[in-house]
Design an enzyme around this catalytic site. Structure first.
Site, PDB file in Angstrom:
ATOM      1  N   LYS A 246       0.831  -1.207   0.000  1.00  0.00           N
ATOM      2  CA  LYS A 246       0.000   0.000   0.000  1.00  0.00           C
ATOM      3  C   LYS A 246       0.869   1.262   0.000  1.00  0.00           C
ATOM      4  CE  LYS A 246      -3.972  -2.200   2.218  1.00  0.00           C
ATOM      5  NZ  LYS A 246      -5.034  -2.046   3.242  1.00  0.00           N
TER       6      LYS A 246
ATOM      7  N   ASN B  40      -2.231  -0.392   6.849  1.00  0.00           N
ATOM      8  CA  ASN B  40      -1.778  -1.695   7.349  1.00  0.00           C
ATOM      9  C   ASN B  40      -0.881  -2.452   6.374  1.00  0.00           C
ATOM     10  OD1 ASN B  40      -3.753  -2.262   5.548  1.00  0.00           O
ATOM     11  ND2 ASN B  40      -5.091  -3.355   6.963  1.00  0.00           N
TER      12      ASN B  40
ATOM     13  N   TYR C 272     -12.537  -2.710  -3.606  1.00  0.00           N
ATOM     14  CA  TYR C 272     -13.123  -2.636  -2.262  1.00  0.00           C
ATOM     15  C   TYR C 272     -14.645  -2.522  -2.353  1.00  0.00           C
ATOM     16  CZ  TYR C 272      -8.479  -2.114  -0.108  1.00  0.00           C
ATOM     17  OH  TYR C 272      -7.190  -2.319   0.347  1.00  0.00           O
TER      18      TYR C 272
HETATM   19  P1  IDP Z   1      -8.229  -7.022   4.857  1.00  0.00           P
HETATM   20  O1  IDP Z   1      -7.349  -6.002   4.185  1.00  0.00           O
HETATM   21  O2  IDP Z   1      -7.599  -7.564   6.108  1.00  0.00           O
HETATM   22  O3  IDP Z   1      -8.715  -8.097   3.927  1.00  0.00           O
HETATM   23  P2  IDP Z   1     -10.876  -5.778   4.643  1.00  0.00           P
HETATM   24  O4  IDP Z   1     -11.982  -5.933   5.620  1.00  0.00           O
HETATM   25  O5  IDP Z   1     -11.025  -6.435   3.304  1.00  0.00           O
HETATM   26  O6  IDP Z   1      -9.526  -6.252   5.396  1.00  0.00           O
HETATM   27  O7  IDP Z   1     -10.646  -4.216   4.457  1.00  0.00           O
HETATM   28  C1  IDP Z   1      -9.860  -3.737   3.406  1.00  0.00           C
HETATM   29  C2  IDP Z   1      -9.042  -2.572   3.927  1.00  0.00           C
HETATM   30  O8  IDP Z   1      -9.904  -1.523   4.356  1.00  0.00           O
HETATM   31  C3  IDP Z   1      -8.196  -2.898   5.158  1.00  0.00           C
HETATM   32  O9  IDP Z   1      -6.966  -3.517   4.836  1.00  0.00           O
HETATM   33  C4  IDP Z   1      -8.000  -1.527   5.759  1.00  0.00           C
HETATM   34  O10 IDP Z   1      -6.981  -0.792   5.079  1.00  0.00           O
HETATM   35  C5  IDP Z   1      -9.348  -0.853   5.470  1.00  0.00           C
HETATM   36  N1  IDP Z   1     -10.277  -0.996   6.598  1.00  0.00           N
HETATM   37  C6  IDP Z   1     -10.992  -2.096   6.952  1.00  0.00           C
HETATM   38  N2  IDP Z   1     -11.760  -1.855   8.041  1.00  0.00           N
HETATM   39  C7  IDP Z   1     -11.492  -0.556   8.384  1.00  0.00           C
HETATM   40  C8  IDP Z   1     -11.992   0.294   9.437  1.00  0.00           C
HETATM   41  O11 IDP Z   1     -12.815  -0.091  10.277  1.00  0.00           O
HETATM   42  N3  IDP Z   1     -11.503   1.565   9.461  1.00  0.00           N
HETATM   43  C9  IDP Z   1     -10.596   2.033   8.534  1.00  0.00           C
HETATM   44  N4  IDP Z   1     -10.120   1.263   7.544  1.00  0.00           N
HETATM   45  C10 IDP Z   1     -10.566  -0.017   7.460  1.00  0.00           C
END
Ligand code: IDP
Ligand code: MG
Length: 155
Positions: A11, A114, A51
């Site tokens: 990222k 992340n 997304y």
């Molecule tokens: P993942 O990346 O672990 O598969 P997903 O639920 O698919 O998780 O979410 C995609 C991305 O969206 C995450 O990696 C993170 O960067 C962002 N994200 C997910 N949940 C949150 C949140 O509650 N607040 C802010 N960003 C979030």
């Protein structure tokens, strides 16, 4: 046990923090084969598709902007059960909850910033590899390390 390919995105937070080499090194050291790798600037259209499960969430605009802040590095990684192996290496979504030893646990203290995206299953991996790579950008080179990385009946 199956030989799989999975999509990883380094990222913009990773590009900005100059951690690309370190993260790629972890995948290489693990024994995964790099089948494709390129830098690309994402736009709103590809992010709404990528997304799609999050477009209606209140944090989507922030997530979208963070994913467009700089180019990302897209990786196609191959290995036995690579989809699960890479998800385990990434750790849980929130870097504050991810255990040390995982990529997110070692490099992130954020729920959003992340470090990596990693495909979460066979169907998403296939769709995401197609989303980010053309067929000719995926290379089927033979790794000479394969005999040392796997037992003869594993791969
Ligand atoms: P993942 O990346 O672990 O598969 P997903 O639920 O698919 O998780 O979410 C995609 C991305 O969206 C995450 O990696 C993170 O960067 C962002 N994200 C997910 N949940 C949150 C949140 O509650 N607040 C802010 N960003 C979030
Ligand atoms: Mg996800």
């Amino acid at each position: 046990m199956a030989l799989e390919k999975t999509l990883v995105l380094l990222k913009p937070c990773t590009v900005q923090r100059a951690l690309c080499g370190e993260v790629i090194n972890r995948f290489e050291k693990k024994g995964l084969r790099i089948a494709g790798m390129k830098m690309m600037q994402l736009d709103e259209a590809i992010l709404r598709e990528h997304y799609a499960h999050l477009v209606d969430r209140p944090f989507f605009p922030t997530l979208r902007d963070s994913m467009m802040a700089t180019p990302v590095v897209a990786l196609a990684l191959e290995g036995v059960d690579a989809i699960e192996v890479v998800r385990q290496m990434a750790g849980p979504t929130n870097g504050r909850k991810a255990l040390p030893g995982t990529i997110r646990g070692d490099y992130s203290v954020s729920g959003q910033q992340n470090i990596v995206h990693a495909s979460d299953g066979p169907e998403t991996a296939a769709a995401e590899l197609k989303r980010f790579f053309r067929d000719e950008e995926i290379f089927e080179w033979t790794s000479p390390m394969r005999v040392a990385v796997y037992a003869s009946d594993e791969c």
